[in-house]
Write an enzyme that holds these catalytic residues in place. Structure first.
Site, short mmCIF file in Angstrom:
data_model
loop_
_atom_site.label_atom_id
_atom_site.label_comp_id
_atom_site.label_asym_id
_atom_site.label_seq_id
_atom_site.Cartn_x
_atom_site.Cartn_y
_atom_site.Cartn_z
N TRP A 101 -90.08 29.26 74.13
CA TRP A 101 -89.48 29.01 72.89
C TRP A 101 -89.38 30.14 71.77
O TRP A 101 -88.50 30.56 70.93
CB TRP A 101 -90.01 27.70 72.21
N ASP A 171 -93.84 27.92 64.34
CA ASP A 171 -93.27 26.95 64.82
C ASP A 171 -94.42 25.99 65.27
O ASP A 171 -94.87 26.16 66.40
CB ASP A 171 -92.24 27.18 66.11
N LYS A 195 -91.20 15.34 69.33
CA LYS A 195 -92.30 15.10 70.08
C LYS A 195 -93.42 14.21 69.59
O LYS A 195 -93.81 13.45 70.25
CB LYS A 195 -92.79 16.44 70.33
C1 LIG Z 1 -92.07 24.82 70.52
C2 LIG Z 1 -90.74 24.43 70.43
N1 LIG Z 1 -89.71 25.06 69.39
C3 LIG Z 1 -88.73 24.84 69.43
C4 LIG Z 1 -88.07 23.37 70.36
C5 LIG Z 1 -86.50 23.31 70.05
O1 LIG Z 1 -86.59 22.04 69.42
P1 LIG Z 1 -85.11 21.03 69.27
O2 LIG Z 1 -84.68 20.84 70.52
O3 LIG Z 1 -85.66 20.31 68.12
O4 LIG Z 1 -84.00 22.45 68.70
C6 LIG Z 1 -88.82 23.00 71.26
C7 LIG Z 1 -88.37 21.82 71.87
O5 LIG Z 1 -88.73 21.43 72.99
C8 LIG Z 1 -90.32 23.51 71.06
O6 LIG Z 1 -91.18 22.93 71.99
#
Ligand SMILES: Cc1ncc(COP(=O)(O)O)c(C=O)c1O
Length: 250
Positions: A101, A171, A195
């Site tokens: 990520w 994040d 989540k």
């Molecule tokens: C740490 C992290 N950041 C960002 C995201 C992306 O999230 P979204 O699907 O809401 O764009 C995820 C999704 O699994 C994640 O685990």
């Protein structure tokens, strides 16, 4: 039989919340309208939204000088929105590469015009099983981006690395409300809801207001200043995910 869903997301919601949603889905608070039908300009919505926001502020102990935004577009949209709003002075952004990520966030920040992205530390040599804690910042950055919980690699910063007083953006998509974050240590935190909180469709941003440039003029849906001014009600908000999140907060 109860089915346990251990997936990182969308994840399980408290059964009592799902039962309450079922019980009041047809008529929200005796309005004879479903929560999916009520106007985002109605008093019913306004009260629901303000309560959810206040409850989240209390749960995360968000200081008064931070604003909370309820947005859409997933955490992924913040990969672009954060650089647009916070990388405005030096236009330099430092990223710590901790796996999937963070790499996705890096790739999107690199596409934002005029911004210079430096990867200042990486967990690559340990195949991302370890998080970098020795981070050398040899110039001023508008912020340092950390993926606090690495959903895929299973690593998490319990203690922030020493970042020489520079602004930290975190994040926290996969550990929001699962861990007591010290909000004051960050300039901005972001997370999507699916989540740890509720259904997909809601993204939370917590930002220290003094970091924002009041004179900026970005496209409306990407401009924190405009979104704060309209209290996250600039366009039609995701009423149902906000309602469900509010119940989980309670
Ligand atoms: C740490 C992290 N950041 C960002 C995201 C992306 O999230 P979204 O699907 O809401 O764009 C995820 C999704 O699994 C994640 O685990």
């Amino acid at each position: 039989m109860e089915v346990y869903n251990f997936s990182a997301g969308p994840a399980m919601m408290p059964p009592e919340v799902v039962a309450q949603i079922q019980a009041e889905l047809v008529s929200y608070r005796d309005s004879e309208m479903s929560v999916m039908e009520i106007s985002h300009r109605s008093a019913l919505y306004e009260e629901m939204f303000q309560t959810a926001k206040a409850d989240l502020r209390e749960l995360l102990a968000v200081p008064k000088d931070y604003k909370i935004l309820f947005l859409q577009g997933g955490a992924s949209t913040q990969f672009t929105t954060v650089p647009l709003n916070l990388a405005r002075k030096t236009k330099n952004i430092a990223f710590v590469d901790t796996g999937h990520w963070s790499q996705t966030a890096i790739a999107d920040a690199q596409l934002v015009p005029e911004r210079k992205v430096d990867v200042v530390a990486s967990g690559k040599s340990s195949a991302y099983s370890r998080l970098p804690h020795e981070i050398i910042l040899d110039k001023p950055y508008d912020y340092v981006h950390l993926t606090i919980n690495n959903t895929i690699e299973g690593t998490m910063y319990r203690k922030l690395p020493e970042l020489q007083g520079q602004t930290v953006v975190g994040d926290i998509s996969s550990n929001i409300l699962g861990y007591q974050h010290d909000v004051q240590k960050y300039g901005l935190l972001y997370a999507s809801a699916q989540k740890n909180i509720g259904p997909a469709g809601l993204t939370l941003v917590i930002v220290k207001e003094s970091l924002l440039d009041k004179e900026q003029d970005l496209p409306s849906m990407l401009d924190y200043v405009k979104l704060i001014k309209r209290d996250s009600n600039l366009n039609t908000p995701p009423v149902f995910p906000i309602y469900a999140a509010g119940l989980v907060f309670q």
